[in-house]
Design a protein around this motif. Structure first.
Motif, PDB file in Angstrom:
ATOM      1  N   THR A  34     -44.290 -20.375  -7.884  1.00  0.00           N
ATOM      2  CA  THR A  34     -44.613 -20.840  -6.535  1.00  0.00           C
ATOM      3  C   THR A  34     -46.128 -21.019  -6.493  1.00  0.00           C
ATOM      4  O   THR A  34     -46.809 -20.744  -7.484  1.00  0.00           O
ATOM      5  CB  THR A  34     -44.181 -19.843  -5.433  1.00  0.00           C
ATOM      6  N   HIS A  68     -36.562 -17.610   0.318  1.00  0.00           N
ATOM      7  CA  HIS A  68     -37.247 -18.901   0.147  1.00  0.00           C
ATOM      8  C   HIS A  68     -36.309 -20.049   0.504  1.00  0.00           C
ATOM      9  O   HIS A  68     -35.160 -20.061   0.065  1.00  0.00           O
ATOM     10  CB  HIS A  68     -37.712 -19.049  -1.307  1.00  0.00           C
ATOM     11  N   ALA A 130     -40.798 -25.054  -7.291  1.00  0.00           N
ATOM     12  CA  ALA A 130     -40.009 -24.229  -6.375  1.00  0.00           C
ATOM     13  C   ALA A 130     -39.239 -25.118  -5.401  1.00  0.00           C
ATOM     14  O   ALA A 130     -38.043 -24.910  -5.163  1.00  0.00           O
ATOM     15  CB  ALA A 130     -40.917 -23.261  -5.618  1.00  0.00           C
TER      16      ALA A 130
END
Ligand code: TXA
Ligand code: MG
Length: 341
Positions: A34, A68, A130
């Motif tokens: 990330t 996430h 990501a």
């Protein structure tokens, strides 16, 4: 054995994502980059998948994970009563290094993601790898930093490999992460939003957008249960870390004193300290370039473990802007150690 697949390689790029999505969909863990640090992900709706994260990291069960997401639309499936100020923050800082703690919708995520709390920490990471992974998977991914519990967070795939080799099936390698410190955690369940962990989105940046925010006293034990992660040892190299006043003569004097005791010292500092005579020196970049220091800090702490230094010395930073986040991590790494000559 853990596989490392590069997503920068044109030939294997697509295969890397396919493999990562397959593993996650079938309840396995995958490490991915990330913009802050590497995360170790698992599907956030599967208790069994999430338990593999805790096992691989050796993470205490009462420390909740960050969820996430790849699109804001996913939010309504597992949060409720999202305050207006939180929505303003999402528009201003997502994708980005800001985690929002919001009330969770009952039974929407695996219990071990939130350690049984009635709130959940969520962020949309600002990293092409990501985001690509999350958008292909189309499911929320629980992911703490991909380090062995207690060690500095990984800013390169090699750090993940060092800590978790043999314990996870796959690492997506997207090169070094940008920011180098974990996201800011902002709690919206308090009357005034409260920063539980300082990070790349600073108090100053938040206040410009939503007005006053509080900072939780991150070293105050009484406050600790609010962000359960705060009470554990963190960012700890093998040798003890000592903080010291940011003065070249003070640091030089400290090094001489440590040498008198026939001990070796590693110095982690910006480049105005280069000429001091430490046995090992790991640079945090040019003086006053706080973003560079944040980017370099965890690797520097890790590098100390490759030396035979008995003591790690780190001159302090002013607690302004990203300096607040840097000092938060350093104070935890030092666990109260202050070098007095
Ligand atoms: O930048 C980051 O945030 C990285 C990347 C991978 O996204 N992730 C990360 O996760 O740092 P982790 O697990 O190492 O840190 C999560 C922090 C912990 O301090 C935890 O206690 C806090 O967020 N946290 C998570 N959910 C929470 C909740 N519901 N209430 C309060 N604190 C929470
Ligand atoms: Mg962590």
């Amino acid at each position: 054995k853990t596989e490392i697949m590069s997503v920068d390689n044109f030939l294997t790029r697509d295969l890397s994502y396919t493999q990562a999505v397959d593993l996650l969909s079938t309840g396995e863990t995958v490490a991915f980059p990330t913009e802050t640090v590497y995360g170790l992900g698992a599907i956030a709706t599967s208790e069994n998948a999430v338990s593999k994260i805790f096992k691989a990291k050796g993470r205490p069960q009462d420390n909740p994970l960050i969820v996430h997401i790849g699109s804001k639309e996913e939010l309504s499936t597992f949060t409720k009563n999202v305050p207006n100020l939180a929505k303003i923050c999402m528009n201003a800082f997502w994708p980005g290094p800001l985690t929002l703690v919001l009330p969770i919708k009952a039974d929407s995520l695996a219990k071990n993601v939130t350690a049984g709390l009635s709130t959940v920490g969520i962020r949309m990471p600002d990293h092409p790898v990501a985001l690509e992974l999350l958008r292909r998977l189309k499911q929320p991914v629980a992911a703490p930093s991909a380090n062995k519990s207690g060690k500095p967070s990984p800013t390169k795939a090699a750090h993940v490999y060092h800590d978790l080799n043999g314990k996870i099936p796959l690492i997506l390698d997207g090169g070094a992460t940008g920011i180098g410190l974990e996201s800011t955690v902002l709690d919206f369940t308090t009357e005034v939003p409260t920063i539980l962990r300082p990070g790349g989105v600073t108090k100053e940046m938040l206040e410009k957008v939503i007005g006053p925010v509080n900072e939780s006293k991150l070293t105050d034990e009484a406050e600790a249960p609010r962000a359960p992660g705060m009470k554990y040892a963190h960012y700890s190299p093998d040798a003890p870390v000592y903080l010291i006043e940011a003065s070249v003569p003070k640091v030089q004097q400290a090094i001489e004193q440590i040498h008198t005791d026939e001990k070796k010292v590693a110095l982690i500092a910006t480049e105005q300290f280069t000429l001091t005579k430490a046995d090992y020196y790991f640079s945090l970049g040019q003086e006053h370039q706080l973003e560079d220091a944040a980017h370099l800090l965890y690797e520097a702490l890790r590098n100390c473990d490759e030396t035979d230094a008995h003591i790690i010395l780190v001159p302090i930073f002013a607690k302004q802007g990203v300096g607040t986040a840097i000092m938060n991590r350093l104070e935890k790494a030092a666990n109260g150690n202050w070098f007095e000559s």
